[in-house]
Design an enzyme around this catalytic site. Structure first.
Site, PDB file in Angstrom:
ATOM      1  N   HIS A 128       1.105  -1.430  -0.242  1.00 41.32           N
ATOM      2  CA  HIS A 128      -0.383   0.149   0.102  1.00 41.32           C
ATOM      3  C   HIS A 128       0.932   1.123   0.083  1.00 41.32           C
ATOM      4  O   HIS A 128       2.046   1.555   0.572  1.00 41.32           O
ATOM      5  CB  HIS A 128      -1.729   0.321   1.258  1.00 41.32           C
ATOM      6  CG  HIS A 128      -1.561  -1.106   1.410  1.00 41.32           C
ATOM      7  ND1 HIS A 128      -1.122  -2.281   1.633  1.00 41.32           N
ATOM      8  CD2 HIS A 128      -3.135  -1.950   1.148  1.00 41.32           C
ATOM      9  CE1 HIS A 128      -1.774  -3.685   2.179  1.00 41.32           C
ATOM     10  NE2 HIS A 128      -3.183  -2.856   2.184  1.00 41.32           N
ATOM     11  N   LYS A 154      -1.065  -7.476  -4.390  1.00 44.27           N
ATOM     12  CA  LYS A 154      -2.650  -6.682  -4.102  1.00 44.27           C
ATOM     13  C   LYS A 154      -1.397  -5.385  -4.550  1.00 44.27           C
ATOM     14  O   LYS A 154      -0.337  -5.315  -3.407  1.00 44.27           O
ATOM     15  CB  LYS A 154      -2.715  -6.974  -3.370  1.00 44.27           C
ATOM     16  CG  LYS A 154      -3.578  -6.269  -2.934  1.00 44.27           C
ATOM     17  CD  LYS A 154      -4.775  -6.339  -1.456  1.00 44.27           C
ATOM     18  CE  LYS A 154      -5.564  -5.094  -1.259  1.00 44.27           C
ATOM     19  NZ  LYS A 154      -6.481  -4.742   0.199  1.00 44.27           N
ATOM     20  N   LYS A 308     -15.218  22.667 -19.556  1.00 39.70           N
ATOM     21  CA  LYS A 308     -16.220  22.570 -20.582  1.00 39.70           C
ATOM     22  C   LYS A 308     -15.370  23.442 -21.797  1.00 39.70           C
ATOM     23  O   LYS A 308     -15.387  23.067 -23.323  1.00 39.70           O
ATOM     24  CB  LYS A 308     -17.007  23.627 -20.586  1.00 39.70           C
ATOM     25  CG  LYS A 308     -18.704  22.818 -19.852  1.00 39.70           C
ATOM     26  CD  LYS A 308     -19.747  23.815 -19.918  1.00 39.70           C
ATOM     27  CE  LYS A 308     -20.544  22.445 -18.714  1.00 39.70           C
ATOM     28  NZ  LYS A 308     -22.216  22.819 -18.858  1.00 39.70           N
ATOM     29  N   ASP A 349     -26.147  21.745 -23.559  1.00 33.84           N
ATOM     30  CA  ASP A 349     -26.717  22.785 -22.669  1.00 33.84           C
ATOM     31  C   ASP A 349     -27.408  23.634 -24.349  1.00 33.84           C
ATOM     32  O   ASP A 349     -29.083  23.752 -23.544  1.00 33.84           O
ATOM     33  CB  ASP A 349     -25.794  23.701 -22.352  1.00 33.84           C
ATOM     34  CG  ASP A 349     -25.283  22.489 -21.231  1.00 33.84           C
ATOM     35  OD1 ASP A 349     -25.868  21.924 -20.268  1.00 33.84           O
ATOM     36  OD2 ASP A 349     -24.161  23.060 -20.772  1.00 33.84           O
TER      37      ASP A 349
END
Ligand code: NAP
Length: 523
Positions: A128, A154, A308, A349
């Site tokens: 980890h 893992k 955007k 939109d």
């Protein structure tokens, strides 16, 4: 197959047993007994929990982490080792030992001996990093495999940006044997949802919000109901909403419900893209590269704040198709990813606003030609609405608090403009509020003086929280036709779906999902 595993993290054996039962009842396919959460660690209690899980037909992972690897309590290493060996004796299907600890000779020796008599059990050797990605995850997996070829490696690491997830996705896609690869944190959520698509051996989910054991973990209910975990397969197409923030976006609920109802083999995920234009460009470059290399199945994105304009620039720079009106608005809220990595950009939109308005008025878009429309506001939404109106020849006047912004917008779309105090003289067929005035928590306010409202008007408020704003209430009270912001939201989502699938989504499902979520006044 990817196991959907729920960590049981009760502070005593009884509460852990209850969590195991609840996990089974609610659809978990595996439990992880997180023994480091127990207030008292007793090797003899392991057997009871393993037998309970097996009695419920749940494969079980037994884990007893130390704090440096994300554990809850620091039990002495010898005790933790005894507990893990006992778990193997008791028939635990998997025992998770930290790779750092397994490299200690006494741990490696004891666990290797304990597992020798248990051919049905396997070790999970886990590493980890709660701060950053591993420098060379492929090398780390190779090292773990060399030390114990039967073990499941893992790796769980913090994704500090969504782009960090690609290392995990690439390794999973190229895997030849079982491995678990997960990215932690908000930017890593896609690695958890798409575990089934890319083939992680296990993905972990919390039983409840308060029993999450790692950052970014979703709940069992979110994974099963919102993301339809069991419908995700290696050939499932990926859609998502790119933004920062995205955690509270309604779009995953809308599109996943629509995919389910339409029987579409696709999943819609939140895509948290930080670091403005650079982060956005790098993310899409990753996506495009993988589509060129053979196709991961990224097919389309909704785009929201603050990306955007970045989306528009990306499509322009790449030279792919940009919807002309989206270029004029300066914003792309819908991206389509074609085979071979072609990215095209659209704006739904304006289409959502036009469709909401014209449907309420019972006219086609060209029926707006020559209508007098007052648009209040000169921000992003106004820009989309004005572009749509100007495109069909409506006579628009822009009212805004900051007059210079109204003037600039009016210059671009050849409309009139005026300050907000001129609203008192307003005469229009249609009024559209594109400001945040009236939005929660300032729900008593309205952008328009009540005395200018008449029964011949159509009044549209783009604000959708609350659904019925003071502006709309006042308009309805004089008999005006009213259109709420949810209608625009619904119709822009329908327009996105149509661009992606060349078909209409089940509108009742989209509508029900939006209204049931927006009816919650605290949103
Ligand atoms: P934006 O770019 O930040 O623009 C905000 C606009 O509101 C500006 O014109 C601003 O005037 C004006 N404004 C804000 N507070 C004001 C106040 N107290 N008094 C007077 N004017 C004020 O925001 P946007 O992206 O256009 O979004 C505007 C609203 O649209 C949102 O609040 C949201 O409710 C709604 N919306 C609806 C949908 C939908 O699908 N229905 C989607 C997105 C957004 P200045 O120029 O003077 O600052």
């Amino acid at each position: 197959m990817t196991y959907l595993a729920v960590p049981a993290c009760g502070h005593d054996v009884d509460s852990m047993a209850k969590q195991v039962q609840a996990a089974k009842q609610r659809g978990a396919e595996m439990v992880e007994l997180r023994l480091d959460y127990l207030d008292r660690l007793d090797p003899d209690s392991v057997g009871r929990l393993v037998r309970l899980s097996h009695g419920l037909d749940l494969p079980v992972i037994v884990t007893c982490r130390d704090i440096s690897e994300g554990g809850h309590r620091n039990y002495p290493p010898e005790l933790r080792l005894r507990v893990l060996c006992k778990a193997l004796q008791e028939g635990a299907d998997y025992v998770d030992c930290e790779w750092a600890n397994f490299q200690r000779p006494e741990v490696c020796k004891s666990l290797s001996e304990a597992i020798r008599d248990r051919p049905a059990s396997r070790l999970i050797l886990s590493a980890h990093d709660f701060e950053k990605p591993f420098t060379d995850p492929a090398d780390l997996i190779h090292e773990i495999r060399q030390a114990n070829p039967q073990a499941v490696p893992k790796l769980a690491f913090m994704a500090n940006h969504i782009n960090d997830c690609f290392a995990a996705i690439d390794l999973l896609s190229a895997r030849r044997t079982d491995m678990i690869l997960l990215c932690m944190g908000s930017a890593g959520v896609i690695s958890r949802i798409l575990a089934q698509k890319f083939g992680s051996f296990v993905t972990y989910v919390g039983l409840e919000e308060d029993s999450i054991t790692a950052p970014g973990q979703l709940t069992l209910e979110q994974m099963l109901c919102l993301y339809r975990f069991h419908a995700i397969r290696p050939d499932t197409e990926i859609y998502g909403v790119i933004g920062d923030p995205v955690a509270h976006s309604l779009s995953p609920a809308i599109f996943n419900a629509a995919f389910e109802a339409a029987g579409v083999n696709a999943v819609y995920v939140p895509v948290l893209v930080q670091e403005q234009r650079r982060g956005f460009t790098e993310f899409l470059d990753h996506v495009v590269q993988r589509e060129i290399d053979g196709g991961f199945g990224f097919r389309g994105f909704s785009v929201t704040i603050p990306h955007k304009a970045h989306a528009m620039e990306y499509v322009q720079d790449k030279g792919d198709y940009l919807e002309p009106l989206a270029g004029k608005i300066g914003a792309v809220n819908t991206l389509k990813v074609g085979y071979g990595g072609i990215v095209t950009g659209y704006n739904t939109d304006y289409a959502g606003a036009m469709d909401a308005l014209t449907t309420a008025m019972g006219i086609e878009r060209h029926g707006l030609h020559g209508k007098n429309v007052a648009v209040i506001g000169a921000g992003g939404v106004s820009r989309a609405v004005i572009a749509g109106l100007a495109d069909v020849g409506a006579k628009v006047t822009i009212y805004n608090r900051t007059l210079a912004k109204a003037e600039a917008l009016a210059g671009q779309f050849d409309t009139r403009y005026a300050p907000l105090d001129q609203l008192i003289n307003l005469k229009a067929d249609i009024i559209i509020n594109c400001t945040s005035i009236g939005m929660h928590p300032d729900v008593e306010t309205s952008s328009v003086p009540q005395q200018v409202l008449t029964d011949s008007m159509t009044v549209f408020d783009t604000v959708y929280n609350p659904l019925e704003t003071t502006f709309l209430k006042q308009a309805a009270s004089v008999g005006a036709r009213v259109v709420n912001g949810a209608e625009m939201f619904i119709r822009q989502a329908i327009a996105q779906y149509r661009l992606w699938f060349q078909a209409l989504p089940p509108e009742d499902i989209v509508r029900r999902t939006v209204y049931s979520n927006l009816s919650n006044p605290t949103l």
